[in-house]
Design an enzyme around this catalytic site. Sequence first.
Site, PDB file in Angstrom:
ATOM      1  N   GLN A   1     -18.621 -50.757  80.116  1.00 32.87           N
ATOM      2  CA  GLN A   1     -19.499 -51.402  81.091  1.00 32.87           C
ATOM      3  C   GLN A   1     -18.921 -52.725  81.576  1.00 32.87           C
ATOM      4  O   GLN A   1     -18.358 -53.488  80.797  1.00 32.87           O
ATOM      5  CB  GLN A   1     -20.872 -51.627  80.456  1.00 32.87           C
ATOM      6  CG  GLN A   1     -21.889 -52.196  81.438  1.00 32.87           C
ATOM      7  CD  GLN A   1     -23.272 -52.294  80.844  1.00 32.87           C
ATOM      8  OE1 GLN A   1     -24.161 -51.564  81.226  1.00 32.87           O
ATOM      9  NE2 GLN A   1     -23.456 -53.206  79.914  1.00 32.87           N
TER      10      GLN A   1
ATOM     11  N   TYR B   1     -30.772 -57.978  75.756  1.00 35.14           N
ATOM     12  CA  TYR B   1     -30.821 -58.046  77.222  1.00 35.14           C
ATOM     13  C   TYR B   1     -30.919 -56.645  77.825  1.00 35.14           C
ATOM     14  O   TYR B   1     -31.668 -56.421  78.791  1.00 35.14           O
ATOM     15  CB  TYR B   1     -29.559 -58.767  77.709  1.00 35.14           C
ATOM     16  CG  TYR B   1     -29.349 -58.793  79.211  1.00 35.14           C
ATOM     17  CD1 TYR B   1     -30.285 -59.379  80.063  1.00 35.14           C
ATOM     18  CD2 TYR B   1     -28.197 -58.262  79.777  1.00 35.14           C
ATOM     19  CE1 TYR B   1     -30.085 -59.416  81.435  1.00 35.14           C
ATOM     20  CE2 TYR B   1     -27.973 -58.292  81.145  1.00 35.14           C
ATOM     21  CZ  TYR B   1     -28.925 -58.868  81.978  1.00 35.14           C
ATOM     22  OH  TYR B   1     -28.719 -58.895  83.333  1.00 35.14           O
TER      23      TYR B   1
ATOM     24  N   LYS C   1     -14.663 -54.343  70.348  1.00 36.36           N
ATOM     25  CA  LYS C   1     -15.081 -53.145  71.091  1.00 36.36           C
ATOM     26  C   LYS C   1     -13.937 -52.119  71.153  1.00 36.36           C
ATOM     27  O   LYS C   1     -14.171 -50.909  71.128  1.00 36.36           O
ATOM     28  CB  LYS C   1     -15.520 -53.527  72.504  1.00 36.36           C
ATOM     29  CG  LYS C   1     -16.765 -54.414  72.549  1.00 36.36           C
ATOM     30  CD  LYS C   1     -18.038 -53.594  72.353  1.00 36.36           C
ATOM     31  CE  LYS C   1     -19.253 -54.346  72.845  1.00 36.36           C
ATOM     32  NZ  LYS C   1     -20.481 -53.541  72.807  1.00 36.36           N
TER      33      LYS C   1
ATOM     34  N   ASP D   1     -33.776 -53.865  65.482  1.00 36.43           N
ATOM     35  CA  ASP D   1     -33.066 -55.128  65.735  1.00 36.43           C
ATOM     36  C   ASP D   1     -33.262 -56.057  64.536  1.00 36.43           C
ATOM     37  O   ASP D   1     -34.216 -55.912  63.778  1.00 36.43           O
ATOM     38  CB  ASP D   1     -33.573 -55.814  67.011  1.00 36.43           C
ATOM     39  CG  ASP D   1     -32.458 -56.531  67.761  1.00 36.43           C
ATOM     40  OD1 ASP D   1     -32.125 -56.121  68.883  1.00 36.43           O
ATOM     41  OD2 ASP D   1     -31.909 -57.504  67.191  1.00 36.43           O
TER      42      ASP D   1
ATOM     43  N   ARG E   1     -10.503 -70.050  79.017  1.00 38.26           N
ATOM     44  CA  ARG E   1     -10.088 -68.761  78.488  1.00 38.26           C
ATOM     45  C   ARG E   1      -8.583 -68.554  78.645  1.00 38.26           C
ATOM     46  O   ARG E   1      -7.939 -69.270  79.397  1.00 38.26           O
ATOM     47  CB  ARG E   1     -10.825 -67.626  79.230  1.00 38.26           C
ATOM     48  CG  ARG E   1     -12.327 -67.819  79.240  1.00 38.26           C
ATOM     49  CD  ARG E   1     -13.047 -66.656  79.862  1.00 38.26           C
ATOM     50  NE  ARG E   1     -14.488 -66.864  79.726  1.00 38.26           N
ATOM     51  CZ  ARG E   1     -15.403 -65.917  79.875  1.00 38.26           C
ATOM     52  NH1 ARG E   1     -15.049 -64.702  80.179  1.00 38.26           N
ATOM     53  NH2 ARG E   1     -16.681 -66.185  79.717  1.00 38.26           N
TER      54      ARG E   1
ATOM     55  N   SER F   1     -10.701 -61.306  74.472  1.00 39.09           N
ATOM     56  CA  SER F   1     -11.458 -62.105  73.499  1.00 39.09           C
ATOM     57  C   SER F   1     -11.592 -61.309  72.212  1.00 39.09           C
ATOM     58  O   SER F   1     -11.356 -60.097  72.195  1.00 39.09           O
ATOM     59  CB  SER F   1     -12.860 -62.436  74.020  1.00 39.09           C
ATOM     60  OG  SER F   1     -13.741 -61.331  73.842  1.00 39.09           O
TER      61      SER F   1
ATOM     62  N   TYR G   1     -14.423 -60.713  70.739  1.00 38.57           N
ATOM     63  CA  TYR G   1     -15.527 -59.783  71.007  1.00 38.57           C
ATOM     64  C   TYR G   1     -15.014 -58.505  71.652  1.00 38.57           C
ATOM     65  O   TYR G   1     -15.327 -57.398  71.195  1.00 38.57           O
ATOM     66  CB  TYR G   1     -16.565 -60.458  71.924  1.00 38.57           C
ATOM     67  CG  TYR G   1     -17.384 -59.467  72.709  1.00 38.57           C
ATOM     68  CD1 TYR G   1     -18.429 -58.771  72.107  1.00 38.57           C
ATOM     69  CD2 TYR G   1     -17.100 -59.203  74.051  1.00 38.57           C
ATOM     70  CE1 TYR G   1     -19.159 -57.835  72.824  1.00 38.57           C
ATOM     71  CE2 TYR G   1     -17.834 -58.277  74.773  1.00 38.57           C
ATOM     72  CZ  TYR G   1     -18.862 -57.595  74.152  1.00 38.57           C
ATOM     73  OH  TYR G   1     -19.567 -56.666  74.860  1.00 38.57           O
ATOM     74  N   HIS G   2     -14.251 -58.640  72.719  1.00 41.34           N
ATOM     75  CA  HIS G   2     -13.752 -57.449  73.403  1.00 41.34           C
ATOM     76  C   HIS G   2     -12.829 -56.630  72.488  1.00 41.34           C
ATOM     77  O   HIS G   2     -12.792 -55.402  72.563  1.00 41.34           O
ATOM     78  CB  HIS G   2     -13.006 -57.831  74.689  1.00 41.34           C
ATOM     79  CG  HIS G   2     -13.903 -58.360  75.776  1.00 41.34           C
ATOM     80  ND1 HIS G   2     -14.045 -59.699  76.021  1.00 41.34           N
ATOM     81  CD2 HIS G   2     -14.721 -57.727  76.655  1.00 41.34           C
ATOM     82  CE1 HIS G   2     -14.905 -59.867  77.028  1.00 41.34           C
ATOM     83  NE2 HIS G   2     -15.328 -58.699  77.433  1.00 41.34           N
TER      84      HIS G   2
ATOM     85  N   THR H   1     -17.064 -51.818  76.751  1.00 47.53           N
ATOM     86  CA  THR H   1     -16.937 -52.791  77.840  1.00 47.53           C
ATOM     87  C   THR H   1     -15.648 -52.545  78.627  1.00 47.53           C
ATOM     88  O   THR H   1     -14.617 -52.168  78.049  1.00 47.53           O
ATOM     89  CB  THR H   1     -16.947 -54.240  77.309  1.00 47.53           C
ATOM     90  OG1 THR H   1     -16.359 -55.105  78.278  1.00 47.53           O
ATOM     91  CG2 THR H   1     -16.142 -54.374  76.022  1.00 47.53           C
TER      92      THR H   1
ATOM     93  N   ASP I   1     -31.279 -55.298  59.200  1.00 44.09           N
ATOM     94  CA  ASP I   1     -29.857 -55.521  59.451  1.00 44.09           C
ATOM     95  C   ASP I   1     -29.096 -54.209  59.271  1.00 44.09           C
ATOM     96  O   ASP I   1     -29.063 -53.653  58.171  1.00 44.09           O
ATOM     97  CB  ASP I   1     -29.350 -56.579  58.458  1.00 44.09           C
ATOM     98  CG  ASP I   1     -27.910 -56.974  58.736  1.00 44.09           C
ATOM     99  OD1 ASP I   1     -27.222 -56.292  59.522  1.00 44.09           O
ATOM    100  OD2 ASP I   1     -27.473 -57.980  58.147  1.00 44.09           O
TER     101      ASP I   1
END
Lengths: 386, 386
Positions: B208, B11, B185, B31, B326, B179, B181-182, B144, B74
Amino acid sequence: MNVLILGGDGYLGWPTAMHLTAHGHSVAVVDNYLRRSLCREENVAPLIEVPNLHQRTALWESISGYHIPVFIGDLKKWEFVADVFRRFPPDGIIHYAEQPAAPYSMLNRQAGMLTLRNNLETTAHVIFATQQFCPNAQIVKLGTMGEYGTPNIDIEEGWLEVEHRGRQQKFLYPRQAGSLYHTTKIMDTDLLWFYVRTWGLRVTDLMQGPVYGIFTIENHGHQELYPFLNYDELFGTVLNRFIVQAVAEYPLTVYGKGGQTRGYLNIKDTLNCVRLSLEKPARKGELRIFNQFTETFSVNQLAQKVQQVARSMGFKADIASVENPRMEAEEHYYNPEHTGLMDLGLKPHYLTDEVISEMIEFANNHKEKIRSEQIYRKVRWDQNQR
Amino acid sequence: MNVLILGGDGYLGWPTAMHLTAHGHSVAVVDNYLRRSLCREENVAPLIEVPNLHQRTALWESISGYHIPVFIGDLKKWEFVADVFRRFPPDGIIHYAEQPAAPYSMLNRQAGMLTLRNNLETTAHVIFATQQFCPNAQIVKLGTMGEYGTPNIDIEEGWLEVEHRGRQQKFLYPRQAGSLYHTTKIMDTDLLWFYVRTWGLRVTDLMQGPVYGIFTIENHGHQELYPFLNYDELFGTVLNRFIVQAVAEYPLTVYGKGGQTRGYLNIKDTLNCVRLSLEKPARKGELRIFNQFTETFSVNQLAQKVQQVARSMGFKADIASVENPRMEAEEHYYNPEHTGLMDLGLKPHYLTDEVISEMIEFANNHKEKIRSEQIYRKVRWDQNQR
């Protein structure tokens, strides 16, 4: 209670297994012999040979009557993890199953990636398995005092209450470590804390200092039941290493100025800390953190202690400062809190001259096995050695 | 300068590639199409089809004259990483190559492990490759704002000066995310900070906020060059999702009370932030952290903004509060600092009614492609869905 010891072959894993059975717990051990493989690959070895887990459990059963099931496999593989948790549903999980050596993690890229993958994936699998198979069981995770590094403020026991512009927030004590290994332990804590908050797991994270010693109540008089005694730069911790160096007439290698101060503990205290944490578990949804050590010493102080006792026994025991291969402060403030485990009932064993002389005597009995070239290899942490 | 964009299909990755070439940089993209594979596996898709990287680079070259080499592979595989860094020696590395979706990371164990492995191993490989092949290159890493969570004190820009019992220490601002994911990070930041200190790398870590929009200066008038516009619960970010929901006559789904406040930014500003960070790099041995957003909104405010514009365009645009899947505070203090990027020269694009109406118009032109069943799947974060 039923206790699963992950990393049951290790320096702490095996003594913990014997100790917990002797205190009435039902124990199973899990290991993939990673530590043994890495030592073989790097051409280092413990001072005396250590029988494998099948041999040690058989011997311990013949001595004590306690049976310890053995699961050999890789906790990075979910099928194996699930099989173990199904066959031995635990009330408590002791998670030692990590690549345990800071210098090894800094050896080169491959060793770094192995450490990162092994430690993080294993911790994640332990979390997923606990949630799926035994959500009320407590995870007792071995962390390290090294997670905190050497901040210029007091090190609290896991948490820090911050006041900032008139408002307050309690945080995990901010961590910044000195090796990749220690950094994976920070990540472990991040991961455990997230899932404690999200899934209500119960976790005790033990921020342990360097451990010394090989003698425990349970292995008394049974040399085949002693844990690994590594004295090499990669897998040997500092006091154990100094003992063997003194016997080998190899100058005690102090890195740089030797002012590096850490909290230390006797292996007997590790066993009691882990057992106490297990028997008085954290609450559901609680990440309980203890700073697990009994005394602080600088490297110079440790070297001088060993020197003094060794000289009284007739060894030369010179001390040599060598260029520091690590990136660390050689003089720093260090004032860590450590009352939690005392409150649980820990009775510390301190580093007396007798403790040191017993170890020197043991090492001297095996003097002919010492391979001095293992002791110091100058793995420099400030460069990627590929 | 030579800029390697890892995650160049994403994105943000693809718009960044066009933007940097248009500003005179030589760019290569890397990628493995992970995002596309995961979307296919989970049966979700962007609103309009997005050509692959070979097709997009060919089209962009035909329009702009700029050639962008494409590496498909990869980054968890070292051989591939080393090959890319040898063939395109970068002055700057933009590291977007992560599993980017918080809800996906909470879907089940497999998705969680994939997120952990992918994000951590890729970051570690980027560090090792930079040290080995281009130690002076800057790593610009996408972090993030979610790393900070929602503490009850002001969120500073990356660092926190702590005073404790009369002594002071500057720490990485303590992070606790919502999460897995977070949390990966946070671990990325831990890892980068360790190697910045140890190897003197130069790193900018961009904290971000959620990004919205699809239109950039470079893709103007070329729909085939637009980035992914996901509107599903797994990969769609909140504002993009609300836009499509409004067009689909699907009530705007506010989780719980809707007081969750975050810092947002327009995709155009992301491109400028990344470029500015690249062109004015961090020093050797510096981990520079920017909080990358331009405005804060609560979810309720976002929903009301979209509702207002959508209604003026004839859409019903109801708002529906749904049970929050959540684990997050639905009302909380939120006061994050964000002056660093403004100081570098960022001129923000704010969330105006015009920005919203342009996006609604675009979505409405593709209304027949909307698959409403993708929008809300109730992936609950408080349980392991196996």
